[in-house]
Design an enzyme around this catalytic site. Sequence first.
Site, PDB file in Angstrom:
ATOM      1  N   ASP A 187      58.963 -51.354   9.042  1.00  0.00           N
ATOM      2  CA  ASP A 187      57.854 -52.613   8.813  1.00  0.00           C
ATOM      3  C   ASP A 187      58.513 -54.064   8.709  1.00  0.00           C
ATOM      4  OD1 ASP A 187      55.425 -53.609   8.766  1.00  0.00           O
ATOM      5  OD2 ASP A 187      55.191 -53.155   6.786  1.00  0.00           O
TER       6      ASP A 187
ATOM      7  N   GLY B  35      51.539 -57.485  -2.529  1.00  0.00           N
ATOM      8  CA  GLY B  35      52.264 -56.626  -1.499  1.00  0.00           C
ATOM      9  C   GLY B  35      51.236 -55.764  -1.253  1.00  0.00           C
TER      10      GLY B  35
END
Length: 817
Positions: free
Chosen positions: A626, A509
């Site tokens: 995002d 991530g």
Amino acid sequence: MTMPISVFKVAALLFFVPFTLFSSSLGGDTLTPTQHLTDNGDILISAASSFALGFFSPNSSANRYIGIWYHNISLQTIVWVANRQHPIAGSSGRLSITTNGTLVIADNSTVIWSTFSAAFANPIARLLDNGNFVVVEANDNSNNFAWESFNFPTDTLLPGMKIGWNLTSGTNHNLTAWLGDDDPSPGGYVTGVDFRGDPQIFIWSGTRQYWRGGPWNGLRFSGIPQMKLDMVGCDFVVDSDAVFWSYYIRDFSLLQRVVATSSGHFEHQVWIGKRKSWEAVGFVPRDECDTISPCGPNGICYPTREPMCTCMQGFRPENTKSWDLSDWTDGCVRKTELDCHNRTDFGFFTQSNMKLPDTSRSTVDWSMSLENCRALCSANCSCTAYASANTSGSGSGCIVWTTELTDVKLYDSGIGQDLYIKLAASDLNSEEPDHSHQRRLVIIILVLVATIFLVACGACSIWIWKKRGRSNADEENDQVQDMDLPFYDLSTIVNATDDFSSDNKLGQGGFGPVYKGKLEDGIEIAVKRLSKTSEQGMEEFKNEALLIAKLQHRNLVRLLGCCIQGGERMLVYEYMPNGSLDAFLFGDETKSVLLDWPTRYNIITGISRGLLYLHQDSRLRIIHRDLKASNVLLDKDMNPKISDFGMARIFGGEDSEDNTRRVVGTYGYMSPEYAMHGIFSVKSDVFSLGVLILEIVTGKRNRGAYYYALNINMIEHVWNLWKEGKVLELIDASIGLIFPTAEVMSCIKIGLLCVQDRASDRPTMSSVVKMLGNDTSLLPEPLQPGFVISSSSSAVDSSSSKKESSYYNTATTALKG
Ligand SMILES: *[C@@H]1O[C@H](CO)[C@@H](O)[C@H](O)[C@H]1NC(C)=O
Ligand SMILES: *[C@@H]1O[C@H](CO)[C@@H](O)[C@H](O)[C@H]1NC(C)=O
Ligand SMILES: *[C@@H]1O[C@H](CO)[C@@H](O)[C@H](O)[C@H]1NC(C)=O
Ligand SMILES: *[C@@H]1O[C@H](CO)[C@@H](O)[C@H](O)[C@H]1NC(C)=O
Ligand SMILES: *[C@@H]1O[C@H](CO)[C@@H](O)[C@H](O)[C@H]1NC(C)=O
Ligand SMILES: *[C@@H]1O[C@H](CO)[C@@H](O)[C@H](O)[C@H]1NC(C)=O
Ligand SMILES: *[C@@H]1O[C@H](CO)[C@@H](O)[C@H](O)[C@H]1NC(C)=O
Ligand SMILES: *[C@@H]1O[C@H](CO)[C@@H](O)[C@H](O)[C@H]1NC(C)=O
Ligand SMILES: *[C@@H]1O[C@H](CO)[C@@H](O)[C@H](O)[C@H]1NC(C)=O
């Protein structure tokens, strides 16, 4: 009664032979009583070839109508229809003018349409170069018309035509939209002028007001701030005999028209020869604030704000409960009643950038100065507000309202008008925020305090840890309790993930690796492990933990708890067996074929609902910042869940946008204003959603290598094909050949609306969800989208990097609405 007809018949008989010989003479602009315009190719063409008149069938319909269209352009564009309510079934119709000046359309011998007669000796009918079809005296070149089609507009206003009222004769000119693309009969939408009070332009749907264009302010209609005054000039005439609006062309390089469309829009269009299409350079209604008074009396609507309604200065919601539930129709009431008789106890609050309230019950004086207007409003107990009636020049005239102020909209600065609202002195400068703001403020302060506390404690414990060389689990437990999150023991996580074995690693991530795990009770989890070195990660970690713990929605990934122990910082989520959307969309074909259309549609609506919840329905109002395919996870039933709140921001208070120096996010999904100026708002998320929708439909990554050879990005490619009506070519082949075309098309349209260049042109999430629901009939036409591309060709989808970006938009600015 019979005499003129028999005279006509005799005349027709006498001249029958010679005129059939010269029937080719119908190629001119004139129809005489001795000629017929029949339905076998006869047309009249105006002198300079700009317009033609003849029979036509709209599109797929078999019905025949007499109409006028542009002769010079490649798309037959009908601007006027004679017998719109009385179509002719076959080719047996004909148009003629009688010797007494009556225009007649007959089917065989049945008259289906006719005009009134003229007192002319030698009447003829002529098609003029401005598109007006007129009945004139044969050798008279003046503008003395017995009859003219300009007085009977259908759906198109050509330069020189008027809409409005002749108050002497009581006649009304309005535009009545077609019923549909292939049916010119009168549809539901009528655009016209309401002459009451300060005259205004309206669109009616049936008898109901559908959109209010507001009063004429000397330059433009108060409700159409986007009027392209460099392309057209306007005349608005208000006197005791008439109230008329008309326009004239300023920019002759473009063919332009104003049309009321069957979908309820009032549009200013230009002909783009290259694309063989009419493009709307301006249109109304544009946004949710353009419905009639969505915020109720004394409310103000601002389309890019969530929620879009607020009360005017000095007013509070009449019904707080329904107001908080986004039902604004009850509007607002005064905080303090006006004490009318005490001259010192009230004043005027200047509200700038307004679309003026409904003026149909207000009074207007075109000659009064603004100072006298203020005095008038001060002196009259029932006056609630005043404004300048004519903003042209230094401003003049006076509008006075004595009623509630309805249908008020706030514009971005520079285009609206000043409205002076009468308020009790105590409400004039009240900085005191209303209760919802207070509540929001409290939440923000709480979050801030919690964050500061956490940062302080974090720094403190790191310091202690470093100093003592060991961790202090108790202190960290306290921090966790502050976050109101279940706490997992480090040993539990180590067991669940098999000591973070590489077999269990799901991916990497933004701020560390993600592992799959299985708790002892069999529940599967995903563990996000913050890398110990990442400073930025720490901030995002806390952000995410604080934010997402407070959110619950079936389209948001659920945070189960966290683990802060022994220098480890981890977030524990529900496990999503199907991983992230990008692997399905952009991976190999074996995965993308699993996304049939119903699944894709479900994903689109799910993401939209999740985003709506973030923007509007959650306790905090949050901008994700995002949103992208890799941040959408899929559960076992392929339901989408938005994840990764590391970049998200709580959005507080009044401001609808914020400015950030550090631009984070992912190029390709970033709105132009964010990429260029760091301005983010809920509308930047809407932009990212638009990109995502288009990616889901096309199966192509925005900015991917696919179109790189063409040097354009995916959005631009979609837009180009959309313009050409070939957008279905772009549908991901994995969807297969059979899919509901209308649903796919409306998704593409919604996607394009979401990626509009200007934030204010993009819909809010509540509109997006509504549009996806079913309400596709009212979708506005998208304009040219905004494109952001990265000049770095290799970069695909890399987070939070500071790459050079260039913002370009290929359309000329004049074409943007
Ligand atoms: C229409 O075309 C004719 C000849 O093709 C030209 O003379 C005329 O100026 C054109 N009119 C307009 C309005 O473009
Ligand atoms: C004009 O001609 C039409 C058709 O021939 C007829 O119906 C009408 O009555 C005439 N009007 C007058 C004023 O003569
Ligand atoms: C007109 O004549 C055509 C051909 O004779 C016929 O098909 C049509 O039905 C007629 N129309 C009317 C309205 O009588
Ligand atoms: C209004 O109608 C009257 C009577 O039909 C006509 O004489 C007058 O010219 C019209 N006024 C305008 C401004 O069109
Ligand atoms: C539009 O104009 C027509 C013709 O004058 C009239 O019959 C109709 O009532 C008008 N509609 C509205 C909504 O003003
Ligand atoms: C014909 O119909 C199609 C779809 O209904 C529409 O897109 C097109 O604009 C129509 N053409 C005309 C000339 O009205
Ligand atoms: C008028 O208003 C002022 C300011 O609020 C107040 O001081 C004064 O007492 C009022 N006078 C009357 C007669 O109510
Ligand atoms: C106040 O204005 C309204 C509307 O213009 C008018 O009807 C009323 O007579 C006025 N009242 C006074 C006291 O001037
Ligand atoms: C509005 O003001 C301008 C400039 O002062 C003036 O030319 C125009 O006639 C005014 N319009 C009306 C309707 O009074």
